[in-house]
Structure formats: C-alpha cells, structure tokens
Design a protein around this motif. Structure first.
Motif, PDB file in Angstrom:
ATOM      1  N   LEU A   1      45.478  63.690  95.475  1.00 14.46           N
ATOM      2  CA  LEU A   1      46.228  63.787  94.232  1.00 14.46           C
ATOM      3  C   LEU A   1      47.687  64.092  94.521  1.00 14.46           C
ATOM      4  O   LEU A   1      48.004  64.721  95.504  1.00 14.46           O
ATOM      5  CB  LEU A   1      45.639  64.882  93.350  1.00 14.46           C
ATOM      6  N   ASP A   2      48.535  63.679  93.629  1.00 14.64           N
ATOM      7  CA  ASP A   2      49.971  63.913  93.778  1.00 14.64           C
ATOM      8  C   ASP A   2      50.378  65.061  92.858  1.00 14.64           C
ATOM      9  O   ASP A   2      50.711  64.850  91.694  1.00 14.64           O
ATOM     10  CB  ASP A   2      50.737  62.634  93.448  1.00 14.64           C
ATOM     11  N   PHE A   3      50.336  66.276  93.386  1.00 13.72           N
ATOM     12  CA  PHE A   3      50.635  67.456  92.580  1.00 13.72           C
ATOM     13  C   PHE A   3      52.079  67.465  92.105  1.00 13.72           C
ATOM     14  O   PHE A   3      52.362  67.891  90.986  1.00 13.72           O
ATOM     15  CB  PHE A   3      50.325  68.730  93.359  1.00 13.72           C
ATOM     16  N   ASN A   4      52.995  66.980  92.941  1.00 15.96           N
ATOM     17  CA  ASN A   4      54.403  66.955  92.542  1.00 15.96           C
ATOM     18  C   ASN A   4      54.606  66.062  91.321  1.00 15.96           C
ATOM     19  O   ASN A   4      55.344  66.425  90.405  1.00 15.96           O
ATOM     20  CB  ASN A   4      55.285  66.473  93.695  1.00 15.96           C
ATOM     21  N   ARG A   5      53.939  64.921  91.303  1.00  9.58           N
ATOM     22  CA  ARG A   5      54.043  64.015  90.150  1.00  9.58           C
ATOM     23  C   ARG A   5      53.470  64.682  88.905  1.00  9.58           C
ATOM     24  O   ARG A   5      54.070  64.640  87.841  1.00  9.58           O
ATOM     25  CB  ARG A   5      53.301  62.706  90.433  1.00  9.58           C
ATOM     26  N   ASP A   6      52.325  65.327  89.056  1.00 13.39           N
ATOM     27  CA  ASP A   6      51.713  66.017  87.923  1.00 13.39           C
ATOM     28  C   ASP A   6      52.628  67.115  87.385  1.00 13.39           C
ATOM     29  O   ASP A   6      52.739  67.295  86.172  1.00 13.39           O
ATOM     30  CB  ASP A   6      50.368  66.618  88.322  1.00 13.39           C
ATOM     31  N   ILE A   7      53.293  67.825  88.282  1.00 13.88           N
ATOM     32  CA  ILE A   7      54.214  68.886  87.866  1.00 13.88           C
ATOM     33  C   ILE A   7      55.420  68.285  87.155  1.00 13.88           C
ATOM     34  O   ILE A   7      55.884  68.822  86.148  1.00 13.88           O
ATOM     35  CB  ILE A   7      54.618  69.749  89.076  1.00 13.88           C
ATOM     36  N   ASP A   8      55.917  67.156  87.654  1.00 16.60           N
ATOM     37  CA  ASP A   8      57.041  66.488  86.985  1.00 16.60           C
ATOM     38  C   ASP A   8      56.665  66.045  85.573  1.00 16.60           C
ATOM     39  O   ASP A   8      57.474  66.136  84.650  1.00 16.60           O
ATOM     40  CB  ASP A   8      57.508  65.269  87.788  1.00 16.60           C
ATOM     41  N   ILE A   9      55.439  65.587  85.404  1.00 19.83           N
ATOM     42  CA  ILE A   9      54.983  65.111  84.098  1.00 19.83           C
ATOM     43  C   ILE A   9      54.747  66.272  83.131  1.00 19.83           C
ATOM     44  O   ILE A   9      55.100  66.186  81.951  1.00 19.83           O
ATOM     45  CB  ILE A   9      53.688  64.272  84.255  1.00 19.83           C
ATOM     46  N   ALA A  10      54.155  67.354  83.623  1.00 21.00           N
ATOM     47  CA  ALA A  10      53.807  68.487  82.757  1.00 21.00           C
ATOM     48  C   ALA A  10      54.167  69.802  83.452  1.00 21.00           C
ATOM     49  O   ALA A  10      53.300  70.516  83.956  1.00 21.00           O
ATOM     50  CB  ALA A  10      52.328  68.446  82.414  1.00 21.00           C
ATOM     51  N   PRO A  11      55.466  70.138  83.490  1.00 18.47           N
ATOM     52  CA  PRO A  11      55.896  71.316  84.237  1.00 18.47           C
ATOM     53  C   PRO A  11      55.422  72.663  83.680  1.00 18.47           C
ATOM     54  O   PRO A  11      55.499  73.669  84.374  1.00 18.47           O
ATOM     55  CB  PRO A  11      57.421  71.217  84.211  1.00 18.47           C
ATOM     56  N   SER A  12      54.922  72.677  82.459  1.00 22.54           N
ATOM     57  CA  SER A  12      54.435  73.939  81.906  1.00 22.54           C
ATOM     58  C   SER A  12      52.915  74.067  81.988  1.00 22.54           C
ATOM     59  O   SER A  12      52.333  75.004  81.451  1.00 22.54           O
ATOM     60  CB  SER A  12      54.901  74.104  80.457  1.00 22.54           C
ATOM     61  N   GLU A  13      52.278  73.136  82.699  1.00 27.62           N
ATOM     62  CA  GLU A  13      50.825  73.166  82.902  1.00 27.62           C
ATOM     63  C   GLU A  13      50.539  73.807  84.262  1.00 27.62           C
ATOM     64  O   GLU A  13      50.948  73.272  85.303  1.00 27.62           O
ATOM     65  CB  GLU A  13      50.256  71.744  82.847  1.00 27.62           C
ATOM     66  N   PRO A  14      49.842  74.939  84.299  1.00 28.26           N
ATOM     67  CA  PRO A  14      49.670  75.661  85.561  1.00 28.26           C
ATOM     68  C   PRO A  14      48.710  75.033  86.568  1.00 28.26           C
ATOM     69  O   PRO A  14      48.769  75.353  87.751  1.00 28.26           O
ATOM     70  CB  PRO A  14      49.158  77.036  85.116  1.00 28.26           C
ATOM     71  N   THR A  15      47.838  74.134  86.145  1.00 29.08           N
ATOM     72  CA  THR A  15      46.793  73.614  87.036  1.00 29.08           C
ATOM     73  C   THR A  15      47.349  72.950  88.295  1.00 29.08           C
ATOM     74  O   THR A  15      46.864  73.210  89.406  1.00 29.08           O
ATOM     75  CB  THR A  15      45.884  72.628  86.277  1.00 29.08           C
ATOM     76  N   ALA A  16      48.340  72.109  88.160  1.00 29.99           N
ATOM     77  CA  ALA A  16      48.884  71.413  89.334  1.00 29.99           C
ATOM     78  C   ALA A  16      49.567  72.391  90.291  1.00 29.99           C
ATOM     79  O   ALA A  16      49.466  72.233  91.514  1.00 29.99           O
ATOM     80  CB  ALA A  16      49.850  70.316  88.918  1.00 29.99           C
ATOM     81  N   TYR A  17      50.248  73.412  89.751  1.00 26.54           N
ATOM     82  CA  TYR A  17      50.851  74.430  90.617  1.00 26.54           C
ATOM     83  C   TYR A  17      49.766  75.159  91.408  1.00 26.54           C
ATOM     84  O   TYR A  17      49.920  75.419  92.598  1.00 26.54           O
ATOM     85  CB  TYR A  17      51.642  75.454  89.809  1.00 26.54           C
ATOM     86  N   PHE A  18      48.654  75.500  90.721  1.00 30.87           N
ATOM     87  CA  PHE A  18      47.555  76.190  91.385  1.00 30.87           C
ATOM     88  C   PHE A  18      46.975  75.331  92.506  1.00 30.87           C
ATOM     89  O   PHE A  18      46.798  75.798  93.632  1.00 30.87           O
ATOM     90  CB  PHE A  18      46.462  76.545  90.360  1.00 30.87           C
ATOM     91  N   GLN A  19      46.707  74.078  92.206  1.00 34.11           N
ATOM     92  CA  GLN A  19      46.124  73.194  93.210  1.00 34.11           C
ATOM     93  C   GLN A  19      47.083  72.948  94.373  1.00 34.11           C
ATOM     94  O   GLN A  19      46.658  72.909  95.534  1.00 34.11           O
ATOM     95  CB  GLN A  19      45.703  71.876  92.560  1.00 34.11           C
ATOM     96  N   ARG A  20      48.362  72.800  94.059  1.00 34.83           N
ATOM     97  CA  ARG A  20      49.332  72.610  95.142  1.00 34.83           C
ATOM     98  C   ARG A  20      49.440  73.878  95.976  1.00 34.83           C
ATOM     99  O   ARG A  20      49.552  73.821  97.208  1.00 34.83           O
ATOM    100  CB  ARG A  20      50.690  72.195  94.574  1.00 34.83           C
ATOM    101  N   GLY A  21      49.366  75.034  95.323  1.00 36.39           N
ATOM    102  CA  GLY A  21      49.391  76.296  96.049  1.00 36.39           C
ATOM    103  C   GLY A  21      48.223  76.414  97.011  1.00 36.39           C
ATOM    104  O   GLY A  21      48.381  76.855  98.156  1.00 36.39           O
ATOM    105  N   GLN A  22      47.048  75.996  96.579  1.00 33.67           N
ATOM    106  CA  GLN A  22      45.885  76.003  97.468  1.00 33.67           C
ATOM    107  C   GLN A  22      46.089  75.032  98.635  1.00 33.67           C
ATOM    108  O   GLN A  22      45.713  75.339  99.764  1.00 33.67           O
ATOM    109  CB  GLN A  22      44.624  75.649  96.693  1.00 33.67           C
TER     110      GLN A  22
END
Length: 86
Positions: A1-22
């Motif tokens: 998955l592309d967490f950076n793209r997900d964060i760019d699309i929805a920067p206030s959604e914590p899920t992608a930050y959590f997954q990228r952190g892992q």
C-alpha cells in the motif's frame, strides 16, 4: 500500500499514519515511526493502539519514561489489552 498517497488524500485520517508508523518501525526507522504515531495521537488522543505502539517506539529510542507513560495511558484506555500491561 502507498501510505504517503493515502495521507495526501486524507491527511486528517489517522489510519494511514498508524500503518506507515508500523512500517517504519519494522524497518527500524524509529524516529519516523515516532512522528507518525505522534500524528495519530494528535488526531485521536484516545487511540490505545497508537499509544502502545508509540510507547514501544520510545523504548527503542531509549526513552523509558516516555514508554512507560504511553503504555500506562494505553492501559487506562484499554484495560483488558494484555500487551500494554506487559
């Protein structure tokens, strides 16, 4: 998955930050993981999983006091979560 793209699309959604952190943590990039877990907690201060994972990350960065504090907060939010107690 592309967490950076997900964060760019929805920067206030914590899920992608959590997954990228892992992902960063598994790559032993603990400073980047810490920053992502900080972001998750800023977006959702009651996320017990993020607090637990940030605690583990702080421990790997030799911040034992910060790790204990985060794990204690995680236990307060999810008292039946055995991992945080351990």
């Amino acid at each position: 998955l592309d967490f950076n793209r997900d964060i760019d699309i929805a920067p206030s959604e914590p899920t992608a930050y959590f997954q990228r952190g892992q992902a960063y943590s598994s790559l032993e990039n603990f400073q980047a993981a810490l920053e992502d877990f900080d972001k998750v907690i800023a977006l959702n201060p009651k996320d017990a999983d993020a607090l637990y994972n940030r605690g583990l990350t702080k421990l790997k960065l030799d911040d034992a006091i910060g790790a204990i504090t985060d794990c204690n907060r995680s236990v307060d939010l999810a008292p039946k979560d055995g991992e945080a107690l351990f």
